[in-house]
Design an enzyme around this catalytic site. Sequence first.
Site, PDB file in Angstrom:
ATOM      1  N   ASN A   1      -6.520   5.227 -19.972  1.00  0.00           N
ATOM      2  CA  ASN A   1      -7.300   4.572 -21.554  1.00  0.00           C
ATOM      3  C   ASN A   1      -7.755   5.999 -21.903  1.00  0.00           C
ATOM      4  O   ASN A   1      -8.545   6.754 -21.300  1.00  0.00           O
ATOM      5  CB  ASN A   1      -7.836   4.003 -21.215  1.00  0.00           C
ATOM      6  CG  ASN A   1      -9.513   3.814 -20.834  1.00  0.00           C
ATOM      7  OD1 ASN A   1     -10.437   4.328 -22.309  1.00  0.00           O
ATOM      8  ND2 ASN A   1      -9.998   3.699 -19.718  1.00  0.00           N
TER       9      ASN A   1
ATOM     10  N   PHE B   1     -14.948   5.205 -26.750  1.00  0.00           N
ATOM     11  CA  PHE B   1     -15.709   3.887 -27.773  1.00  0.00           C
ATOM     12  C   PHE B   1     -15.704   3.688 -28.859  1.00  0.00           C
ATOM     13  O   PHE B   1     -16.792   3.767 -29.798  1.00  0.00           O
ATOM     14  CB  PHE B   1     -17.222   5.376 -27.327  1.00  0.00           C
ATOM     15  CG  PHE B   1     -17.630   6.132 -26.215  1.00  0.00           C
ATOM     16  CD1 PHE B   1     -17.426   5.045 -24.720  1.00  0.00           C
ATOM     17  CD2 PHE B   1     -18.570   6.939 -26.136  1.00  0.00           C
ATOM     18  CE1 PHE B   1     -17.840   5.641 -24.047  1.00  0.00           C
ATOM     19  CE2 PHE B   1     -18.895   7.002 -24.935  1.00  0.00           C
ATOM     20  CZ  PHE B   1     -18.592   6.542 -23.683  1.00  0.00           C
TER      21      PHE B   1
ATOM     22  N   SER C   1     -17.824   8.856 -18.944  1.00  0.00           N
ATOM     23  CA  SER C   1     -16.557   7.815 -19.607  1.00  0.00           C
ATOM     24  C   SER C   1     -15.767   9.677 -20.152  1.00  0.00           C
ATOM     25  O   SER C   1     -16.648  10.698 -21.092  1.00  0.00           O
ATOM     26  CB  SER C   1     -16.958   7.496 -21.285  1.00  0.00           C
ATOM     27  OG  SER C   1     -15.256   7.395 -21.955  1.00  0.00           O
TER      28      SER C   1
ATOM     29  N   ASN D   1     -13.975  10.475 -22.277  1.00  0.00           N
ATOM     30  CA  ASN D   1     -12.883  10.140 -23.155  1.00  0.00           C
ATOM     31  C   ASN D   1     -13.799  10.478 -24.759  1.00  0.00           C
ATOM     32  O   ASN D   1     -13.327  10.221 -25.242  1.00  0.00           O
ATOM     33  CB  ASN D   1     -12.412   8.947 -23.905  1.00  0.00           C
ATOM     34  CG  ASN D   1     -11.155   8.239 -22.507  1.00  0.00           C
ATOM     35  OD1 ASN D   1     -10.651   8.838 -22.348  1.00  0.00           O
ATOM     36  ND2 ASN D   1     -11.386   7.059 -21.754  1.00  0.00           N
ATOM     37  N   THR D   2     -14.952  10.804 -24.408  1.00  0.00           N
ATOM     38  CA  THR D   2     -15.587  11.262 -25.356  1.00  0.00           C
ATOM     39  C   THR D   2     -16.220  13.419 -25.038  1.00  0.00           C
ATOM     40  O   THR D   2     -16.340  13.101 -24.451  1.00  0.00           O
ATOM     41  CB  THR D   2     -16.854  11.073 -25.344  1.00  0.00           C
ATOM     42  OG1 THR D   2     -16.959   9.414 -26.269  1.00  0.00           O
ATOM     43  CG2 THR D   2     -17.786  11.182 -26.850  1.00  0.00           C
TER      44      THR D   2
ATOM     45  N   LYS E   1     -23.881   4.810 -15.271  1.00  0.00           N
ATOM     46  CA  LYS E   1     -23.340   4.778 -14.421  1.00  0.00           C
ATOM     47  C   LYS E   1     -21.941   5.960 -14.265  1.00  0.00           C
ATOM     48  O   LYS E   1     -22.475   7.202 -15.529  1.00  0.00           O
ATOM     49  CB  LYS E   1     -21.405   4.094 -15.455  1.00  0.00           C
ATOM     50  CG  LYS E   1     -20.184   3.856 -15.269  1.00  0.00           C
ATOM     51  CD  LYS E   1     -20.298   2.260 -16.418  1.00  0.00           C
ATOM     52  CE  LYS E   1     -18.755   2.581 -15.216  1.00  0.00           C
ATOM     53  NZ  LYS E   1     -17.967   1.376 -16.372  1.00  0.00           N
TER      54      LYS E   1
ATOM     55  N   ASN F   1     -17.428   5.047 -12.999  1.00  0.00           N
ATOM     56  CA  ASN F   1     -16.317   4.517 -14.223  1.00  0.00           C
ATOM     57  C   ASN F   1     -14.635   5.301 -13.768  1.00  0.00           C
ATOM     58  O   ASN F   1     -14.200   5.100 -12.635  1.00  0.00           O
ATOM     59  CB  ASN F   1     -16.596   5.973 -14.919  1.00  0.00           C
ATOM     60  CG  ASN F   1     -16.375   5.411 -16.609  1.00  0.00           C
ATOM     61  OD1 ASN F   1     -15.396   5.021 -17.058  1.00  0.00           O
ATOM     62  ND2 ASN F   1     -17.680   5.325 -17.706  1.00  0.00           N
TER      63      ASN F   1
HETATM   64  C1  LIG Z   1      -9.652   0.190 -21.164  1.00  0.00           C
HETATM   65  C2  LIG Z   1     -10.859   0.916 -20.968  1.00  0.00           C
HETATM   66  C3  LIG Z   1     -12.057   0.764 -21.214  1.00  0.00           C
HETATM   67  C4  LIG Z   1     -13.214   1.153 -20.711  1.00  0.00           C
HETATM   68  N1  LIG Z   1     -14.344   1.679 -21.589  1.00  0.00           N
HETATM   69  C5  LIG Z   1     -15.105   1.756 -21.163  1.00  0.00           C
HETATM   70  C6  LIG Z   1     -16.406   1.827 -21.811  1.00  0.00           C
HETATM   71  O1  LIG Z   1     -16.844   1.878 -22.829  1.00  0.00           O
HETATM   72  N2  LIG Z   1     -17.697   2.322 -21.045  1.00  0.00           N
HETATM   73  C7  LIG Z   1     -17.689   2.503 -19.671  1.00  0.00           C
HETATM   74  O2  LIG Z   1     -18.663   2.369 -19.243  1.00  0.00           O
HETATM   75  N3  LIG Z   1     -16.174   1.776 -19.323  1.00  0.00           N
HETATM   76  C8  LIG Z   1     -15.421   1.729 -19.483  1.00  0.00           C
HETATM   77  N4  LIG Z   1     -14.810   1.226 -18.578  1.00  0.00           N
HETATM   78  C9  LIG Z   1     -14.154   1.707 -17.433  1.00  0.00           C
HETATM   79  C10 LIG Z   1     -14.507   0.442 -16.718  1.00  0.00           C
HETATM   80  O3  LIG Z   1     -15.601  -0.352 -16.862  1.00  0.00           O
HETATM   81  C11 LIG Z   1     -14.599   0.292 -15.229  1.00  0.00           C
HETATM   82  O4  LIG Z   1     -15.824   1.400 -14.515  1.00  0.00           O
HETATM   83  C12 LIG Z   1     -13.369   1.137 -14.179  1.00  0.00           C
HETATM   84  O5  LIG Z   1     -12.331   1.004 -15.292  1.00  0.00           O
HETATM   85  C13 LIG Z   1     -12.940   1.222 -13.022  1.00  0.00           C
HETATM   86  O6  LIG Z   1     -13.317  -0.165 -12.848  1.00  0.00           O
HETATM   87  P1  LIG Z   1     -11.560  -0.990 -12.834  1.00  0.00           P
HETATM   88  O7  LIG Z   1     -10.760  -0.281 -12.011  1.00  0.00           O
HETATM   89  O8  LIG Z   1     -11.322  -2.464 -11.917  1.00  0.00           O
HETATM   90  O9  LIG Z   1     -11.107  -1.189 -13.809  1.00  0.00           O
HETATM   91  C14 LIG Z   1     -12.981   0.924 -19.433  1.00  0.00           C
HETATM   92  C15 LIG Z   1     -12.314   0.590 -19.352  1.00  0.00           C
HETATM   93  C16 LIG Z   1     -11.004   0.362 -19.798  1.00  0.00           C
HETATM   94  C17 LIG Z   1      -9.677   0.164 -18.397  1.00  0.00           C
END
Ligand SMILES: Cc1cc2nc3c(=O)[nH]c(=O)nc-3n(C[C@H](O)[C@H](O)[C@H](O)COP(=O)(O)O)c2cc1C
Length: 333
Positions: A94, A98, A166, A168-169, A204, A233
Amino acid sequence: MNNLKTACNIPFAKKIIEQNFKYHHPSLQKNLFGLEFKNPVGLGAGFDKNALYLRELEALGFGFVEIGTVTPKAQIGNDKPRLFRLPKDKALINRMGFNNDGVYTIRKRLEDRKVQSSKLKAQGFIIGGNIGKNKITANEDAWKDYEICFRELFNCVDYFVVNVSSPNTPGLRELQEKDSLRKILSHLQIINHSYSTQKPLLLKIAPDLTQSQLDDIIDLAFEVKLDGIVATNTTISRDNLLTETAAIEKMGAGGLSGKPLQKRSTEVLNYLVGNAGSKLPIIASGGIFTGADAKEKLDAGAALIQVWTGFIYEGPAIVKKINKFLVTGNAVN
Ligand SMILES: Cc1cc2nc3c(=O)[nH]c(=O)nc-3n(C[C@H](O)[C@H](O)[C@H](O)COP(=O)(O)O)c2cc1C
């Protein structure tokens, strides 16, 4: 989620959903940061960015949900497409960027919800506020964005997570560097201590940090008296994927989550626990799909766990399955 919302508006339908998805057991309860979690399975940040589905997520049995990432001003995020499935890898990529309604709207939403259902917190449903900076805010001024979000959400969330990880910023992850981070976190702690009771403050981190960067994070965590770390993350790595390289390249930039992240996030967890011990509680995030995955993180020393990509691939019963496994040791279908 919208169908679930409609169903939860009908009291007997909500009851049936709860009966099917919730799983209670005294051994699942956990007191951490002075908060009572009814079970250790949370939903990671980025799913309910705008705090729109808290009642529904509670009905699915989550012990806690982290809203956000919330920024001061509303943002539309990156152009679509910005979210991709890699089914062969049980992963997602992804680059949402934000997208969120902004802290003022989200605060209002949380306040309204609090009035409507003041009972929820008493039942042990914990809400974390994951905070970030706007894309247009320069890194030197990032601390101001974190302050705005912290103050605005102070009375509406149970704990805070500072998100500097993140991918993506643009430039955000540079804030993980010790001096930048010290400025943001020590400033937030000063504000935190200006209130009569403090909110737990966590950080985080990315899974892509080097060992010396992790050492810096641990030092700083003790220096500014952080309450914990969320590890981890998404990753910018594309190693060891089963999906064809051409398809991955076509998807482009973004954070990779899910199964391919599991090993690295556990390595980071092991390192943090090994070097910081139990004085620095860790919420583990990264590649948790099953009860066995959750147990791996808890056995490695995580205090709580969060799912995200696993929720997409395994479906809404994931929370019950994990909790049941943690209690009985048996996998549930
Ligand atoms: C579509 C998407 C959007 C996410 N947006 C955020 C976010 O806004 N802030 C954040 O701290 N983590 C964000 N994450 C990270 C998740 O909270 C998580 O830490 C990460 O996906 C790893 O866990 P997982 O393997 O169970 O997905 C996002 C993940 C995904 C897939």
